[in-house]
Design a protein around this motif. Structure first.
Motif, PDB file in Angstrom:
ATOM      1  N   THR A 153       0.844  -1.196   0.000  1.00 36.55           N
ATOM      2  CA  THR A 153       0.000   0.000   0.000  1.00 36.55           C
ATOM      3  C   THR A 153       0.881   1.248   0.000  1.00 36.55           C
ATOM      4  OG1 THR A 153      -0.100   0.174   2.411  1.00 36.55           O
ATOM      5  CG2 THR A 153      -1.787  -1.187   1.346  1.00 36.55           C
ATOM      6  N   ASP A 154       0.222   2.382  -0.174  1.00 37.15           N
ATOM      7  CA  ASP A 154       0.953   3.645  -0.035  1.00 37.15           C
ATOM      8  C   ASP A 154       1.095   3.931   1.464  1.00 37.15           C
ATOM      9  OD1 ASP A 154      -1.484   4.716   0.872  1.00 37.15           O
ATOM     10  OD2 ASP A 154      -1.937   5.648  -1.043  1.00 37.15           O
ATOM     11  N   ASP A 155       1.614   5.090   1.799  1.00 36.60           N
ATOM     12  CA  ASP A 155       1.864   5.396   3.204  1.00 36.60           C
ATOM     13  C   ASP A 155       0.792   6.293   3.831  1.00 36.60           C
ATOM     14  OD1 ASP A 155       2.432   7.764   1.947  1.00 36.60           O
ATOM     15  OD2 ASP A 155       4.459   7.972   2.756  1.00 36.60           O
ATOM     16  N   GLN A 156      -0.400   6.224   3.325  1.00 40.18           N
ATOM     17  CA  GLN A 156      -1.514   6.995   3.876  1.00 40.18           C
ATOM     18  C   GLN A 156      -2.218   6.159   4.941  1.00 40.18           C
ATOM     19  OE1 GLN A 156      -1.898  10.311   2.967  1.00 40.18           O
ATOM     20  NE2 GLN A 156       0.058   9.729   2.055  1.00 40.18           N
ATOM     21  N   ALA A 160      -5.037   3.856   3.531  1.00 43.51           N
ATOM     22  CA  ALA A 160      -4.064   3.477   2.503  1.00 43.51           C
ATOM     23  C   ALA A 160      -4.747   2.924   1.261  1.00 43.51           C
ATOM     24  CB  ALA A 160      -3.091   2.441   3.061  1.00 43.51           C
ATOM     25  N   GLN A 163      -1.405  -0.751  -3.845  1.00 37.85           N
ATOM     26  CA  GLN A 163      -0.583  -0.582  -5.040  1.00 37.85           C
ATOM     27  C   GLN A 163      -0.685  -1.907  -5.802  1.00 37.85           C
ATOM     28  OE1 GLN A 163       1.051   2.630  -5.437  1.00 37.85           O
ATOM     29  NE2 GLN A 163      -0.491   2.848  -3.827  1.00 37.85           N
ATOM     30  N   GLN A 166       2.391  -3.824  -7.756  1.00 37.15           N
ATOM     31  CA  GLN A 166       3.348  -4.449  -6.846  1.00 37.15           C
ATOM     32  C   GLN A 166       2.701  -5.599  -6.068  1.00 37.15           C
ATOM     33  OE1 GLN A 166       4.118  -0.450  -5.245  1.00 37.15           O
ATOM     34  NE2 GLN A 166       6.264  -1.110  -5.126  1.00 37.15           N
ATOM     35  N   THR A 167       1.458  -5.391  -5.655  1.00 39.23           N
ATOM     36  CA  THR A 167       0.746  -6.424  -4.902  1.00 39.23           C
ATOM     37  C   THR A 167       0.557  -7.679  -5.740  1.00 39.23           C
ATOM     38  OG1 THR A 167      -0.368  -4.828  -3.484  1.00 39.23           O
ATOM     39  CG2 THR A 167      -1.441  -6.970  -3.761  1.00 39.23           C
TER      40      THR A 167
END
Length: 190
Positions: A153-156, A160, A163, A166-167
């Motif tokens: 995931t992103d860093d939120q 979040a 992604q 990538q996942t």
């Protein structure tokens, strides 16, 4: 391959986990099955309450943590009787110890930033998945996968976004490592 998702009410207690296992075992006769489980019903809220108690300096987080730990140990023991595999018991105890460490850290800092809240909440799904997979494994090979090993995931933190590129790459690689999605065992010998 079929992916099944079971929410918190579906894995709320041993009776419900046994019902989920029957469904999974029945479907697994026809195709590979991956299951995704939520935290036991109510546990995510309890975990977040623990974090908020800890952040406010309220030692009630210890009592709440003890209830969560007791519930998970109880379900594990009810499902397996006195024959819980040491590996599974050790994994559950390790997660509970890490959860307590996280809560204690929040207590010491008197702060629960979004990243700490996400970490705390994640223990519900991880404990549930470990326990459910250990029970399914009594009847058919099942592997517990920590979602952190494949989902990016992103860093939120606390909101979040996955992604997906990538996942998907990590998930395919992990499934390949454990032999998931390859020919069914019965097909391998024909």
């Amino acid at each position: 391959m079929k992916i099944l998702k079971f929410g918190g009410s579906s894995v709320s207690n041993t009776v419900r986990i046994k019902e989920v296992t029957k469904i999974v075992l029945g479907l697994s006769k026809k195709e590979h099955i991956a299951i995704v489980v939520s935290a036991f019903q109510g546990v995510t809220n309890q975990l977040l309450d623990c974090a908020h108690f800890a952040a406010s300096g309220n030692l009630k987080f210890e009592t709440q943590y003890a209830e969560i730990a007791k519930r998970h140990r109880g379900v594990l023991n009810e499902l397996h009787g006195k024959q819980v595999e040491k590996k599974t018991s050790a994994a559950v105890e390790q997660m509970l110890a890490e959860l307590h460490d996280a809560l204690h850290g929040i207590y010491l800092l008197r702060d629960a930033p979004p990243r700490a809240l996400d970490l705390t909440a994640s223990f519900g799904e991880r404990l549930s998945a470990c326990i459910v997979s250990s029970y399914v494994n009594k009847s058919k090979r099942a592997v517990f996968i920590d979602a952190r090993d494949c989902i990016v995931t992103d860093d939120q933190f606390t909101s979040a976004a996955v992604q997906f590129e990538q996942t998907n790459k990590k998930t395919k690689s992990l499934f390949k490592q454990i032999g998931f999605g390859t020919k069914r065992r019965s097909e391998e010998h024909t």
